[in-house]
Scaffold this motif. Structure first.
Motif, PDB file in Angstrom:
ATOM      1  N   VAL A  23       6.135  14.150  -0.588  1.00  0.00           N
ATOM      2  CA  VAL A  23       7.238  13.192  -0.459  1.00  0.00           C
ATOM      3  C   VAL A  23       7.074  12.344   0.799  1.00  0.00           C
ATOM      4  O   VAL A  23       7.323  11.130   0.780  1.00  0.00           O
ATOM      5  CB  VAL A  23       8.592  13.930  -0.464  1.00  0.00           C
ATOM      6  N   LEU A  24       6.647  12.962   1.887  1.00  0.00           N
ATOM      7  CA  LEU A  24       6.428  12.200   3.125  1.00  0.00           C
ATOM      8  C   LEU A  24       5.307  11.168   2.948  1.00  0.00           C
ATOM      9  O   LEU A  24       5.426  10.030   3.419  1.00  0.00           O
ATOM     10  CB  LEU A  24       6.098  13.153   4.275  1.00  0.00           C
ATOM     11  N   ALA A  25       4.237  11.551   2.283  1.00  0.00           N
ATOM     12  CA  ALA A  25       3.142  10.604   2.036  1.00  0.00           C
ATOM     13  C   ALA A  25       3.604   9.462   1.125  1.00  0.00           C
ATOM     14  O   ALA A  25       3.267   8.296   1.357  1.00  0.00           O
ATOM     15  CB  ALA A  25       1.948  11.328   1.412  1.00  0.00           C
ATOM     16  N   ALA A  26       4.397   9.788   0.110  1.00  0.00           N
ATOM     17  CA  ALA A  26       4.900   8.757  -0.801  1.00  0.00           C
ATOM     18  C   ALA A  26       5.830   7.797  -0.082  1.00  0.00           C
ATOM     19  O   ALA A  26       5.774   6.580  -0.295  1.00  0.00           O
ATOM     20  CB  ALA A  26       5.627   9.416  -1.970  1.00  0.00           C
ATOM     21  N   THR A  27       6.684   8.325   0.776  1.00  0.00           N
ATOM     22  CA  THR A  27       7.607   7.472   1.531  1.00  0.00           C
ATOM     23  C   THR A  27       6.838   6.535   2.453  1.00  0.00           C
ATOM     24  O   THR A  27       7.141   5.335   2.534  1.00  0.00           O
ATOM     25  CB  THR A  27       8.592   8.334   2.345  1.00  0.00           C
ATOM     26  N   ALA A  28       5.842   7.067   3.135  1.00  0.00           N
ATOM     27  CA  ALA A  28       5.041   6.245   4.042  1.00  0.00           C
ATOM     28  C   ALA A  28       4.305   5.151   3.273  1.00  0.00           C
ATOM     29  O   ALA A  28       4.284   3.987   3.703  1.00  0.00           O
ATOM     30  CB  ALA A  28       4.052   7.119   4.800  1.00  0.00           C
ATOM     31  N   ALA A  29       3.727   5.495   2.126  1.00  0.00           N
ATOM     32  CA  ALA A  29       2.999   4.497   1.347  1.00  0.00           C
ATOM     33  C   ALA A  29       3.933   3.416   0.816  1.00  0.00           C
ATOM     34  O   ALA A  29       3.591   2.233   0.821  1.00  0.00           O
ATOM     35  CB  ALA A  29       2.271   5.177   0.190  1.00  0.00           C
ATOM     36  N   THR A  30       5.117   3.821   0.376  1.00  0.00           N
ATOM     37  CA  THR A  30       6.080   2.838  -0.128  1.00  0.00           C
ATOM     38  C   THR A  30       6.527   1.884   0.964  1.00  0.00           C
ATOM     39  O   THR A  30       6.540   0.661   0.787  1.00  0.00           O
ATOM     40  CB  THR A  30       7.304   3.559  -0.732  1.00  0.00           C
ATOM     41  N   VAL A  31       6.886   2.429   2.119  1.00  0.00           N
ATOM     42  CA  VAL A  31       7.362   1.597   3.230  1.00  0.00           C
ATOM     43  C   VAL A  31       6.265   0.662   3.710  1.00  0.00           C
ATOM     44  O   VAL A  31       6.503  -0.535   3.920  1.00  0.00           O
ATOM     45  CB  VAL A  31       7.884   2.487   4.380  1.00  0.00           C
ATOM     46  N   LEU A  32       5.067   1.161   3.861  1.00  0.00           N
ATOM     47  CA  LEU A  32       3.972   0.319   4.342  1.00  0.00           C
ATOM     48  C   LEU A  32       3.614  -0.782   3.347  1.00  0.00           C
ATOM     49  O   LEU A  32       3.300  -1.903   3.744  1.00  0.00           O
ATOM     50  CB  LEU A  32       2.742   1.178   4.652  1.00  0.00           C
ATOM     51  N   THR A  33       3.681  -0.472   2.058  1.00  0.00           N
ATOM     52  CA  THR A  33       3.391  -1.490   1.048  1.00  0.00           C
ATOM     53  C   THR A  33       4.433  -2.601   1.076  1.00  0.00           C
ATOM     54  O   THR A  33       4.104  -3.791   1.012  1.00  0.00           O
ATOM     55  CB  THR A  33       3.324  -0.853  -0.352  1.00  0.00           C
ATOM     56  N   VAL A  34       5.698  -2.224   1.174  1.00  0.00           N
ATOM     57  CA  VAL A  34       6.766  -3.230   1.200  1.00  0.00           C
ATOM     58  C   VAL A  34       6.705  -4.045   2.490  1.00  0.00           C
ATOM     59  O   VAL A  34       6.873  -5.269   2.472  1.00  0.00           O
ATOM     60  CB  VAL A  34       8.143  -2.563   1.007  1.00  0.00           C
ATOM     61  N   LEU A  35       6.429  -3.397   3.613  1.00  0.00           N
ATOM     62  CA  LEU A  35       6.336  -4.123   4.883  1.00  0.00           C
ATOM     63  C   LEU A  35       5.133  -5.067   4.921  1.00  0.00           C
ATOM     64  O   LEU A  35       5.145  -6.062   5.642  1.00  0.00           O
ATOM     65  CB  LEU A  35       6.264  -3.140   6.050  1.00  0.00           C
ATOM     66  N   ALA A  36       4.112  -4.756   4.142  1.00  0.00           N
ATOM     67  CA  ALA A  36       2.928  -5.615   4.099  1.00  0.00           C
ATOM     68  C   ALA A  36       3.131  -6.830   3.192  1.00  0.00           C
ATOM     69  O   ALA A  36       2.234  -7.647   3.051  1.00  0.00           O
ATOM     70  CB  ALA A  36       1.720  -4.820   3.628  1.00  0.00           C
ATOM     71  N   GLY A  37       4.298  -6.924   2.588  1.00  0.00           N
ATOM     72  CA  GLY A  37       4.594  -8.098   1.780  1.00  0.00           C
ATOM     73  C   GLY A  37       4.618  -7.837   0.286  1.00  0.00           C
ATOM     74  O   GLY A  37       4.819  -8.756  -0.496  1.00  0.00           O
ATOM     75  N   GLY A  38       4.430  -6.596  -0.118  1.00  0.00           N
ATOM     76  CA  GLY A  38       4.474  -6.271  -1.544  1.00  0.00           C
ATOM     77  C   GLY A  38       5.905  -6.160  -2.037  1.00  0.00           C
ATOM     78  O   GLY A  38       6.849  -6.045  -1.249  1.00  0.00           O
ATOM     79  N   THR A  39       6.059  -6.211  -3.331  1.00  0.00           N
ATOM     80  CA  THR A  39       7.392  -6.052  -3.906  1.00  0.00           C
ATOM     81  C   THR A  39       7.779  -4.575  -3.905  1.00  0.00           C
ATOM     82  O   THR A  39       6.930  -3.698  -3.699  1.00  0.00           O
ATOM     83  CB  THR A  39       7.425  -6.587  -5.351  1.00  0.00           C
ATOM     84  N   LEU A  40       9.048  -4.322  -4.135  1.00  0.00           N
ATOM     85  CA  LEU A  40       9.519  -2.937  -4.168  1.00  0.00           C
ATOM     86  C   LEU A  40       8.864  -2.169  -5.310  1.00  0.00           C
ATOM     87  O   LEU A  40       8.512  -0.993  -5.153  1.00  0.00           O
ATOM     88  CB  LEU A  40      11.039  -2.886  -4.289  1.00  0.00           C
ATOM     89  N   ALA A  41       8.675  -2.832  -6.445  1.00  0.00           N
ATOM     90  CA  ALA A  41       8.043  -2.165  -7.585  1.00  0.00           C
ATOM     91  C   ALA A  41       6.614  -1.735  -7.252  1.00  0.00           C
ATOM     92  O   ALA A  41       6.197  -0.616  -7.579  1.00  0.00           O
ATOM     93  CB  ALA A  41       8.045  -3.083  -8.801  1.00  0.00           C
ATOM     94  N   SER A  42       5.871  -2.605  -6.596  1.00  0.00           N
ATOM     95  CA  SER A  42       4.497  -2.234  -6.240  1.00  0.00           C
ATOM     96  C   SER A  42       4.504  -1.148  -5.163  1.00  0.00           C
ATOM     97  O   SER A  42       3.620  -0.287  -5.145  1.00  0.00           O
ATOM     98  CB  SER A  42       3.701  -3.452  -5.774  1.00  0.00           C
ATOM     99  N   GLY A  43       5.490  -1.180  -4.291  1.00  0.00           N
ATOM    100  CA  GLY A  43       5.612  -0.123  -3.292  1.00  0.00           C
ATOM    101  C   GLY A  43       5.887   1.227  -3.916  1.00  0.00           C
ATOM    102  O   GLY A  43       5.324   2.246  -3.515  1.00  0.00           O
ATOM    103  N   LEU A  44       6.751   1.233  -4.938  1.00  0.00           N
ATOM    104  CA  LEU A  44       7.054   2.486  -5.617  1.00  0.00           C
ATOM    105  C   LEU A  44       5.852   3.005  -6.404  1.00  0.00           C
ATOM    106  O   LEU A  44       5.623   4.222  -6.470  1.00  0.00           O
ATOM    107  CB  LEU A  44       8.264   2.316  -6.536  1.00  0.00           C
ATOM    108  N   LEU A  45       5.089   2.098  -6.988  1.00  0.00           N
ATOM    109  CA  LEU A  45       3.865   2.520  -7.672  1.00  0.00           C
ATOM    110  C   LEU A  45       2.857   3.112  -6.688  1.00  0.00           C
ATOM    111  O   LEU A  45       2.209   4.119  -6.972  1.00  0.00           O
ATOM    112  CB  LEU A  45       3.248   1.352  -8.423  1.00  0.00           C
ATOM    113  N   ALA A  46       2.724   2.484  -5.537  1.00  0.00           N
ATOM    114  CA  ALA A  46       1.828   3.017  -4.507  1.00  0.00           C
ATOM    115  C   ALA A  46       2.325   4.372  -4.016  1.00  0.00           C
ATOM    116  O   ALA A  46       1.534   5.295  -3.781  1.00  0.00           O
ATOM    117  CB  ALA A  46       1.724   2.042  -3.344  1.00  0.00           C
ATOM    118  N   GLY A  47       3.631   4.503  -3.873  1.00  0.00           N
ATOM    119  CA  GLY A  47       4.209   5.777  -3.449  1.00  0.00           C
ATOM    120  C   GLY A  47       3.971   6.882  -4.462  1.00  0.00           C
ATOM    121  O   GLY A  47       3.691   8.022  -4.098  1.00  0.00           O
TER     122      GLY A  47
END
Length: 63
Positions: A23-47
């Motif tokens: 869960v911690l790895a998924a949260t970090a990946a989601t936050v970093l993806t969204v902060l890098a300019g990705g959409t929330l959907a792509s962040g959740l997929l990365a998470g």
């Protein structure tokens, strides 16, 4: 009705730690993806991918 003083564990400590790290790895990946300019959907997929990979990794490492 008989009462049992024993508490049955839902998950073992090992499983809990592995899932928590996932869960911690998924949260970090989601936050970093969204902060890098990705959409929330792509962040959740990365998470989701990060969660799967982290659980597999930590399941192998933690014995």
């Amino acid at each position: 009705m008989p009462q049992h003083n024993e508490t049955e564990k839902l998950l073992s400590q090992r499983a809990t730690i592995i899932l928590l790290l996932g869960v911690l790895a998924a949260t970090a990946a989601t936050v970093l993806t969204v902060l890098a300019g990705g959409t929330l959907a792509s962040g959740l997929l990365a998470g989701g991918g990060a969660f799967t990979a982290a659980v597999l990794l930590f399941n192998t490492i933690i014995s």
